[in-house]
Write an enzyme that holds these catalytic residues in place. Structure first.
Site, mmCIF file in Angstrom:
data_model
loop_
_atom_site.group_PDB
_atom_site.id
_atom_site.type_symbol
_atom_site.label_atom_id
_atom_site.label_comp_id
_atom_site.label_asym_id
_atom_site.label_seq_id
_atom_site.Cartn_x
_atom_site.Cartn_y
_atom_site.Cartn_z
ATOM 1 N N LYS A 113 0.827 -1.218 0.000
ATOM 2 C CA LYS A 113 0.000 0.000 0.000
ATOM 3 C C LYS A 113 0.853 1.257 0.000
ATOM 4 O O LYS A 113 0.471 2.264 -0.584
ATOM 5 C CB LYS A 113 -0.951 0.006 1.205
ATOM 6 C CG LYS A 113 -2.071 -1.002 1.063
ATOM 7 C CD LYS A 113 -3.164 -0.772 2.091
ATOM 8 C CE LYS A 113 -4.275 -1.806 1.916
ATOM 9 N NZ LYS A 113 -5.291 -1.718 2.958
ATOM 10 N N LYS A 196 -5.985 -10.437 -6.028
ATOM 11 C CA LYS A 196 -7.228 -10.557 -5.267
ATOM 12 C C LYS A 196 -8.220 -9.453 -5.653
ATOM 13 O O LYS A 196 -7.825 -8.356 -6.058
ATOM 14 C CB LYS A 196 -6.930 -10.518 -3.760
ATOM 15 C CG LYS A 196 -6.476 -9.180 -3.271
ATOM 16 C CD LYS A 196 -6.390 -9.108 -1.754
ATOM 17 C CE LYS A 196 -5.892 -7.710 -1.380
ATOM 18 N NZ LYS A 196 -5.757 -7.466 0.022
ATOM 19 N N LYS A 199 -10.920 -3.526 -2.787
ATOM 20 C CA LYS A 199 -11.696 -2.286 -2.774
ATOM 21 C C LYS A 199 -11.001 -1.208 -3.588
ATOM 22 O O LYS A 199 -11.629 -0.324 -4.129
ATOM 23 C CB LYS A 199 -11.852 -1.782 -1.333
ATOM 24 C CG LYS A 199 -12.765 -2.651 -0.487
ATOM 25 C CD LYS A 199 -13.039 -2.002 0.866
ATOM 26 C CE LYS A 199 -13.654 -3.005 1.828
ATOM 27 N NZ LYS A 199 -13.066 -2.976 3.157
HETATM 28 P P1 TYM Z 1 -10.581 -5.341 4.978
HETATM 29 O O1 TYM Z 1 -11.552 -4.279 5.333
HETATM 30 O O2 TYM Z 1 -9.581 -5.049 3.896
HETATM 31 O O3 TYM Z 1 -11.341 -6.663 4.548
HETATM 32 C C1 TYM Z 1 -12.369 -7.212 5.333
HETATM 33 C C2 TYM Z 1 -12.310 -8.732 5.297
HETATM 34 O O4 TYM Z 1 -12.450 -9.219 3.962
HETATM 35 C C3 TYM Z 1 -11.389 -10.114 3.654
HETATM 36 N N1 TYM Z 1 -11.072 -9.981 2.217
HETATM 37 C C4 TYM Z 1 -11.107 -10.989 1.329
HETATM 38 N N2 TYM Z 1 -11.388 -12.297 1.472
HETATM 39 C C5 TYM Z 1 -11.350 -13.065 0.364
HETATM 40 N N3 TYM Z 1 -11.040 -12.589 -0.867
HETATM 41 C C6 TYM Z 1 -10.739 -11.294 -1.061
HETATM 42 N N4 TYM Z 1 -10.436 -10.831 -2.278
HETATM 43 C C7 TYM Z 1 -10.759 -10.429 0.081
HETATM 44 N N5 TYM Z 1 -10.527 -9.099 0.254
HETATM 45 C C8 TYM Z 1 -10.716 -8.850 1.561
HETATM 46 C C9 TYM Z 1 -10.245 -9.668 4.521
HETATM 47 O O5 TYM Z 1 -9.298 -10.705 4.712
HETATM 48 C C10 TYM Z 1 -10.966 -9.294 5.802
HETATM 49 O O6 TYM Z 1 -11.212 -10.440 6.588
HETATM 50 N N6 TYM Z 1 -7.168 -5.185 8.613
HETATM 51 C C11 TYM Z 1 -8.493 -5.634 8.262
HETATM 52 C C12 TYM Z 1 -9.576 -5.089 9.186
HETATM 53 C C13 TYM Z 1 -9.336 -5.330 10.633
HETATM 54 C C14 TYM Z 1 -9.509 -6.548 11.331
HETATM 55 C C15 TYM Z 1 -9.234 -6.238 12.704
HETATM 56 C C16 TYM Z 1 -9.857 -7.831 10.954
HETATM 57 C C17 TYM Z 1 -8.986 -4.401 11.556
HETATM 58 N N7 TYM Z 1 -8.932 -4.936 12.786
HETATM 59 C C18 TYM Z 1 -9.292 -7.236 13.659
HETATM 60 C C19 TYM Z 1 -9.912 -8.819 11.918
HETATM 61 C C20 TYM Z 1 -9.632 -8.517 13.274
HETATM 62 C C21 TYM Z 1 -8.821 -5.169 6.870
HETATM 63 O O7 TYM Z 1 -8.282 -4.208 6.386
HETATM 64 O O8 TYM Z 1 -9.821 -5.864 6.277
#
Ligand code: TYM
Length: 334
Positions: A113, A196, A199
């Site tokens: 990023k 992948k 967003k």
């Molecule tokens: P974020 O907001 O990017 O994504 C949310 C969740 O979606 C999953 N994900 C995917 N799974 C499968 N295929 C994909 N292409 C794909 N893109 C995203 C992510 O793995 C995630 O589970 N850092 C985290 C948010 C966070 C968090 C936490 C998660 C903050 N604190 C504590 C768990 C526990 C994030 O940016 O997810």
């Protein structure tokens, strides 16, 4: 009951199909067996650069609404907003102070990023983001964290930090396990099936948005990049586009990938496969969108759910934070 916690960033109005299949489906499946906490991580949403206050507020509500529309029951699970629970930022500070600079620099998501943003445009919050995520998890004595594949390294760091803290200051934190699904942990982009679905991808034709018009997603699916080999087989290396469509189909229809490969045997079945995936996605989206619209029509009711969630979350988080404050030697306020 053991606890689970997970979260998503409110960086967009709509979740995409990867968020739903990679994370939320597991949240819903696990909420019956665990005491569940689902957090809208608005503090994390500031790490991506400038975002307008109106956008952030709207996206925070709409993300919470999508948790519920996707099947989270706010009566039995705790749905809350990260900034409503100040303990998250407080514990993150302590975790920052036991994380090595080199250790944090090795986080691949930070590297990706910060490079994408041109290096210098990345803010310091993006660098310390994984320690805030570790705080989210450790504050709830969390046993398992249901996430997609891209969060695996952050979970590894969280485990290391919990173990390091415990070794240095005495047993304080539960060491959590990542809970990453088998088939759907990495849903791929439709235009570039070796990356992948995300967003922030430049080419938005690769992502299926849960709240888009179904027509738009049908169109994207019909023009999904595949290959010229003409045979439906499950081979993620040689045929990543087809493998991705098969995985999405299997997750939504409940059929096994093997059964699907048989079902689409023969020449020129790519169109049929794409059409059927489009139908399944449309069927998923319709009630989802209706439910989100209903929830947003009554923002006071939604805010009340989030308030109750924050109260419950603070009950747990304040006790664990106090344990950590005491362990490091902060003088209790008399
Ligand atoms: P974020 O907001 O990017 O994504 C949310 C969740 O979606 C999953 N994900 C995917 N799974 C499968 N295929 C994909 N292409 C794909 N893109 C995203 C992510 O793995 C995630 O589970 N850092 C985290 C948010 C966070 C968090 C936490 C998660 C903050 N604190 C504590 C768990 C526990 C994030 O940016 O997810």
């Amino acid at each position: 009951r053991p606890r689970i916690l997970s979260g998503m960033q409110p960086t967009h109005d709509s979740l995409h199909l990867g968020n739903y299949l990679g994370a939320q489906v597991n949240w819903v499946a696990m909420q019956a067996d665990f005491e569940a906490f689902f957090c809208v991580v608005d503090l994390h949403a500031l790490t991506g650069g400038q975002v307008s206050p109106e956008d952030l507020r709207r996206r925070t509500r709409i993300t919470a609404a999508q948790y519920i529309a996707g099947g989270i029951d706010p009566e039995t699970s705790t749905v809350f907003v990260q900034s409503h629970v100040p303990e998250h930022a407080q514990l993150a500070w302590i975790l920052n102070c036991i994380t090595g600079f080199g250790e944090a620099s090795r986080m691949t998501q930070f590297k990706d990023k910060s490079v994408r943003g041109g290096g210098d445009s990345a803010n310091v919050g993006l660098f310390t983001y994984p320690m805030l995520m570790a705080a989210d998890i450790l504050l709830y004595d969390t046993a398992a964290v249901p996430v997609g594949e891209d969060q695996r390294q952050h979970l590894e760091l969280t485990r290391n930090l919990a173990q390091r803290f415990n070794a240095r200051f005495g047993e304080t934190f539960v060491v959590p396990e990542a809970h990453i699904p088998a088939g759907t942990a990495k849903i791929m982009s439709l235009v570039e099936p070796t990356s992948k679905m995300s967003k922030s991808a430049e080419n938005q034709n690769g992502s299926l948005w849960m709240l888009d018009e179904p027509k738009a997603n049908v169109k994207k699916l019909k023009s999904a990049v595949t290959d010229t080999d003409n045979e439906v087989r499950f081979d993620p290396e040689a045929k990543p586009g087809i493998a991705n469509l098969l995985r999405i189909h299997a997750a939504l229809s409940g059929e096994s990938v093997e059964a699907l490969v048989e079902q689409y045997a023969g020449e020129n079945r790519y169109g049929a496969l794409k059409g059927d995936v489009a139908t399944l996605v449309t069927e998923l989206q319709r009630p989802f969108k209706t439910h989100v619209d209903e929830l947003l029509a009554d923002p006071a009711e939604l805010d009340a759910v989030l308030r109750k969630g924050a109260d419950r979350a603070r009950e747990v988080a304040s006790v664990v934070l106090e344990r950590a404050y005491d362990a490091v030697g902060f003088l209790p306020r008399a």
